[in-house]
Design a protein around this motif. Structure first.
Motif, short mmCIF file in Angstrom:
data_model
loop_
_atom_site.label_atom_id
_atom_site.label_comp_id
_atom_site.label_asym_id
_atom_site.label_seq_id
_atom_site.Cartn_x
_atom_site.Cartn_y
_atom_site.Cartn_z
N SER A 59 40.32 42.38 47.71
CA SER A 59 39.32 41.41 47.09
C SER A 59 39.25 42.02 45.64
O SER A 59 38.68 41.46 44.78
N ASP A 60 39.56 43.13 45.19
CA ASP A 60 39.47 43.68 43.81
C ASP A 60 40.34 44.82 43.80
O ASP A 60 40.65 45.69 44.51
N GLU A 89 41.62 47.84 40.78
CA GLU A 89 41.50 48.25 39.66
C GLU A 89 42.77 49.41 39.46
O GLU A 89 42.89 50.00 40.13
#
Length: 54
Positions: free
Chosen positions: A46-47, A49
């Protein structure tokens, strides 16, 4: 379709490894969710980085 991403050299995934992943997945539909396997469990991302070490 499964695309496996493992580091070619050493134990860290590099930008070159990520570029190879993009090349391998170019013909797949762009809206398909990406699943990852962590500790033998699959999950959707979902994310994400990414910090690039210099």
């Amino acid at each position: 379709m499964s695309v496996h991403l493992k580091p070619k050299n050493g134990k860290e995934i590099t930008l070159d490894d990520l570029r190879e992943l993009v090349e391998k997945s170019k013909n797949l539909a762009g809206k398909n969710p990406v699943l990852v396997k962590v500790n033998n469990r699959s999950t959707k991302i979902s994310d994400l980085e990414i910090d690039i070490a210099e």
